[in-house]
Design a protein around this motif. Structure first.
Motif, PDB file in Angstrom:
ATOM      1  N   PRO A   1       2.127  11.158 -11.423  1.00 38.17           N
ATOM      2  CA  PRO A   1       1.631  12.225 -12.300  1.00 38.17           C
ATOM      3  C   PRO A   1       2.579  13.410 -12.366  1.00 38.17           C
ATOM      4  O   PRO A   1       2.808  13.983 -13.437  1.00 38.17           O
ATOM      5  CB  PRO A   1       0.308  12.632 -11.641  1.00 38.17           C
ATOM      6  CG  PRO A   1      -0.128  11.423 -10.920  1.00 38.17           C
ATOM      7  CD  PRO A   1       1.129  10.782 -10.412  1.00 38.17           C
TER       8      PRO A   1
ATOM      9  N   PHE B   1       1.055   6.586  -6.823  1.00 34.43           N
ATOM     10  CA  PHE B   1      -0.122   7.363  -7.217  1.00 34.43           C
ATOM     11  C   PHE B   1       0.118   8.857  -6.978  1.00 34.43           C
ATOM     12  O   PHE B   1      -0.217   9.698  -7.810  1.00 34.43           O
ATOM     13  CB  PHE B   1      -1.327   6.866  -6.424  1.00 34.43           C
ATOM     14  CG  PHE B   1      -2.595   7.645  -6.648  1.00 34.43           C
ATOM     15  CD1 PHE B   1      -3.223   7.654  -7.879  1.00 34.43           C
ATOM     16  CD2 PHE B   1      -3.182   8.349  -5.604  1.00 34.43           C
ATOM     17  CE1 PHE B   1      -4.397   8.366  -8.083  1.00 34.43           C
ATOM     18  CE2 PHE B   1      -4.359   9.066  -5.798  1.00 34.43           C
ATOM     19  CZ  PHE B   1      -4.963   9.070  -7.030  1.00 34.43           C
ATOM     20  N   LEU B   2       0.730   9.190  -5.830  1.00 35.69           N
ATOM     21  CA  LEU B   2       0.946  10.601  -5.510  1.00 35.69           C
ATOM     22  C   LEU B   2       2.026  11.238  -6.383  1.00 35.69           C
ATOM     23  O   LEU B   2       1.946  12.407  -6.719  1.00 35.69           O
ATOM     24  CB  LEU B   2       1.349  10.759  -4.039  1.00 35.69           C
ATOM     25  CG  LEU B   2       0.224  10.793  -3.010  1.00 35.69           C
ATOM     26  CD1 LEU B   2       0.796  10.865  -1.602  1.00 35.69           C
ATOM     27  CD2 LEU B   2      -0.694  11.987  -3.244  1.00 35.69           C
ATOM     28  N   TYR B   3       3.060  10.456  -6.723  1.00 36.28           N
ATOM     29  CA  TYR B   3       4.211  11.071  -7.379  1.00 36.28           C
ATOM     30  C   TYR B   3       4.321  10.853  -8.879  1.00 36.28           C
ATOM     31  O   TYR B   3       4.926  11.660  -9.572  1.00 36.28           O
ATOM     32  CB  TYR B   3       5.502  10.645  -6.667  1.00 36.28           C
ATOM     33  CG  TYR B   3       5.662  11.406  -5.380  1.00 36.28           C
ATOM     34  CD1 TYR B   3       6.228  12.672  -5.390  1.00 36.28           C
ATOM     35  CD2 TYR B   3       5.186  10.904  -4.187  1.00 36.28           C
ATOM     36  CE1 TYR B   3       6.331  13.413  -4.233  1.00 36.28           C
ATOM     37  CE2 TYR B   3       5.284  11.638  -3.015  1.00 36.28           C
ATOM     38  CZ  TYR B   3       5.858  12.888  -3.040  1.00 36.28           C
ATOM     39  OH  TYR B   3       5.951  13.626  -1.909  1.00 36.28           O
TER      40      TYR B   3
ATOM     41  N   GLY C   1       0.581   3.735  -3.028  1.00 34.64           N
ATOM     42  CA  GLY C   1       0.151   5.064  -2.603  1.00 34.64           C
ATOM     43  C   GLY C   1       1.107   6.141  -3.077  1.00 34.64           C
ATOM     44  O   GLY C   1       0.690   7.136  -3.673  1.00 34.64           O
ATOM     45  N   PHE C   2       2.403   5.928  -2.846  1.00 34.33           N
ATOM     46  CA  PHE C   2       3.357   6.957  -3.256  1.00 34.33           C
ATOM     47  C   PHE C   2       3.511   7.020  -4.771  1.00 34.33           C
ATOM     48  O   PHE C   2       3.748   8.093  -5.321  1.00 34.33           O
ATOM     49  CB  PHE C   2       4.697   6.764  -2.554  1.00 34.33           C
ATOM     50  CG  PHE C   2       4.636   7.209  -1.116  1.00 34.33           C
ATOM     51  CD1 PHE C   2       4.423   8.544  -0.820  1.00 34.33           C
ATOM     52  CD2 PHE C   2       4.742   6.304  -0.076  1.00 34.33           C
ATOM     53  CE1 PHE C   2       4.335   8.973   0.497  1.00 34.33           C
ATOM     54  CE2 PHE C   2       4.650   6.724   1.244  1.00 34.33           C
ATOM     55  CZ  PHE C   2       4.448   8.055   1.533  1.00 34.33           C
TER      56      PHE C   2
ATOM     57  N   SER D   1       0.831  -1.207   0.000  1.00 36.55           N
ATOM     58  CA  SER D   1       0.000   0.000   0.000  1.00 36.55           C
ATOM     59  C   SER D   1       0.863   1.254   0.000  1.00 36.55           C
ATOM     60  O   SER D   1       0.485   2.248  -0.620  1.00 36.55           O
ATOM     61  CB  SER D   1      -1.029   0.010   1.133  1.00 36.55           C
ATOM     62  OG  SER D   1      -0.491  -0.435   2.315  1.00 36.55           O
ATOM     63  N   LEU D   2       2.025   1.213   0.674  1.00 34.20           N
ATOM     64  CA  LEU D   2       2.899   2.390   0.614  1.00 34.20           C
ATOM     65  C   LEU D   2       3.436   2.612  -0.797  1.00 34.20           C
ATOM     66  O   LEU D   2       3.443   3.735  -1.306  1.00 34.20           O
ATOM     67  CB  LEU D   2       4.067   2.238   1.589  1.00 34.20           C
ATOM     68  CG  LEU D   2       3.771   2.532   3.055  1.00 34.20           C
ATOM     69  CD1 LEU D   2       5.031   2.397   3.878  1.00 34.20           C
ATOM     70  CD2 LEU D   2       3.182   3.926   3.215  1.00 34.20           C
TER      71      LEU D   2
END
Lengths: 296, 273
Positions: B22, B18-20, B15-16, B11-12
């Motif tokens: 784009p 997904f955040l970074y 998650g990261f 999940s980390l």
């Protein structure tokens, strides 16, 4: 004397630039459109004395609010803003919780770095983060190129300019707001409670369900409101990622005011939006209060 | 407690990513030779050159920086005063209204803040421009400064201030010599937050600005409305780089300070022993 000054300066500032403007919105929402500058009537003329003020109040009415309920566009816009806000808040929770959970379970020396990585996007321009998705989600964008290359799809998916793109945009930009409060509650949690549950025969999954989840409730509630409240009045995300059929009240208000110049109706739209927001804001504050009491 | 689990690592990672991803894609494509932003045509810094030759963008950037500097500075002074009044002011008439007004802008939708301020400026007969945007930004960002400063004010030991007063300092001296150094980190982060919010704001600025005072977000918004543009990618990359350097430096500085503090405390304990 100095104490009075410390209070008076910000107080007067806020009265002049927060309360008075807000009262003006309220007043204009009760006025009529007119071909003048500013484009509404009546206008308060304090030089006319009490009679003029009485006259002024007698001309105010709820006409704009009646108009809003009779026009489909506005009711649909409120309803679809609420739907979009609810669905995207739920999606943000679904994605944010596992991340917050994993961060709280990470080795303590890693946590400050992970926290910084969550906060970093928050300092980056909101507009740019929304814009980043335009190139990814468009018909010729990277996501479609990738899926075509994988052979999952045979022709590009229409994602940009739909509600799906709006959901992605909201989840992406508001994810830190969900993760941070949940992480804060999970990090404080006493680990021995979980060990106790497992010693007493709970499986790891049911220990999570019966112990961890209830204990992180205040974080979940806070995170949900922090995502829900700003999403409801969102303008940038639906304008850039949504399509013509994406109705959100922030966008309608913006266009009504700046393009159609119908100030009284725009003001009425704003007043209703605030009335809708009051409920979640009060619930949010109650949740924060409870969290503070639990802390003590 | 810190069991290594595949679930957490996955999940980390996701998650990261997904955040970074784009933003990473944005950065990579800002170095794309092609005008078509979705086709890679080789490395080039062409769009940075175009960006720095674009007078409109440069003007907008200069206006935005000025507005951000003035509004965040005034907001920091007013927000610190407001926080001080709320945490240390005790009871005074109109306190409930005051605290409501201080925190309300945090939850107020930007469209409403912008709309109401424009109505005020027009009602007062003010010409919209840099001054009105600055006033608007000051008003909404002082709430953020108050939150940051008041949380620091309410956790620090009040007896330090009282000691200064007992030893003959005037209230202002006590504030300047005792309180201010202690809350300084919060005041600085409040200022940075206000500055960033002002740099970033599109909605309130769109309502309250006028001819000759187009801010960068307004310029960017009208450019990207028509679709993705390589120049905006270049601009975004510059902004992302500045923020990254700033945040990483700040967090390294706080970390170093925490380590130094821990060491001093340890030495202090040894000294007592």
């Amino acid at each position: 004397m100095r104490k009075a000054l410390v209070i008076a300066v910000p107080y007067l500032w806020l009265l002049a630039l927060f309360l008075v403007p807000f009262l003006m919105v309220l007043k204009i929402s009760l006025s009529d459109v007119a071909l003048s500058i500013p484009p509404y009537t009546p206008q308060l003329d304090l030089t006319g004395g009490l009679a003029a003020i009485g006259e002024f109040f007698s001309q105010l009415d709820l006409e704009n609010f009646v108009f809003l309920t009779s026009d489909d566009l506005y009711i649909k816009a409120y309803a679809s803003s609420l739907t979009i806000a609810v669905i995207s808040t739920f999606l943000t929770l679904l994605i944010g919780y596992p991340i917050a959970y994993a961060m709280a379970r990470a080795a303590p020396e890693w946590r400050p770095t992970l926290l910084m990585l969550i906060i970093l996007p928050f300092w980056t321009s909101f507009l740019i983060r929304v814009y980043a998705w335009m190139g990814i989600l468009s018909n010729t964008g990277l996501l479609n190129q990738f899926l075509l290359w994988l052979g999952v799809i045979s022709e590009p998916l229409e994602i940009l300019n739909t509600n799906i793109a709006v959901y992605i945009g909201v989840v992406y930009t508001y994810l830190p707001f969900m993760i941070l409060p949940i992480y804060a509650t999970l990090e404080r949690m006493d680990g021995s409670l979980l060990e106790a549950a497992e010693d007493l025969g709970c499986s790891r999954l049911s220990a999570f369900w019966l112990v961890t989840l209830p204990l992180s409730k205040t974080g979940i509630v806070a995170g949900c409101f922090l995502v829900f409240i700003p999403t409801l009045g969102e303008f940038v995300i639906p304008s850039l990622l949504g399509g013509s059929q994406t109705l959100m009240i922030g966008k309608v208000l913006f266009e009504e005011f700046l393009n159609n110049r119908d100030w009284p109706v725009a003001s009425a739209v704003a007043v209703i939006l605030l009335l809708i927001l009051i409920i979640p804001i009060i619930l949010f504050q109650r949740n924060e209060q409870r969290a503070r009491e639990l802390d003590q | 407690m810190n069991r290594f689990s595949w679930f957490n690592v996955t999940s980390l990672t996701l998650g990261f990513a997904f955040l970074y991803l784009p933003m990473l894609i944005l950065v990579i494509y800002s170095f794309n030779e092609s005008k078509l932003v979705t086709v890679w045509a080789g490395f080039s810094t062409r769009w940075y050159g175009e960006l720095f030759r674009n007078e409109e963008f440069l003007d907008a950037a200069w206006i935005t920086l000025q507005v951000a500097f003035y509004s965040s500075t005034i907001a920091t002074v007013l927000g610190t005063m407001a926080a001080y009044a709320l945490v240390r002011g005790g009871r005074f008439r109109g306190r409930t209204l005051f605290s409501g007004m201080v925190y309300a802008p945090l939850v107020m939708p930007e469209v409403i803040t912008g709309l109401s301020l424009l109505l005020l400026f027009i009602g007062l007969g003010m010409a919209t421009g840099m001054l009105t945007v600055t006033l608007a930004h000051t008003t909404f960002s002082m709430a953020y400064v108050s939150v940051v400063v008041s949380s620091r004010l309410s956790t620090f030991d009040r007896s330090l201030e009282e000691a200064a007063l007992d030893l003959g300092a005037s209230p202002f001296e006590a504030f300047r010599l005792v309180t201010l150094p202690i809350i300084a980190p919060a005041v600085i982060s409040g200022w940075l937050l206000a500055f960033t919010l002002s740099l970033d704001d599109l909605v309130i600025a769109s309502f309250t600005t006028g001819p000759g005072a187009t801010t960068l977000p307004i310029k960017v918004f009208s450019a990207v409305r028509l679709g993705v543009s390589p120049e905006i990618n270049a601009l975004s990359t510059i902004l992302i780089a500045i923020v990254t350097v700033g945040v990483v430096t700040a967090s390294l500085a706080t970390k170093r300070q925490a380590i130094r503090q821990a060491r001093e405390e340890k030495m202090g304990e040894r000294g007592v022993a």
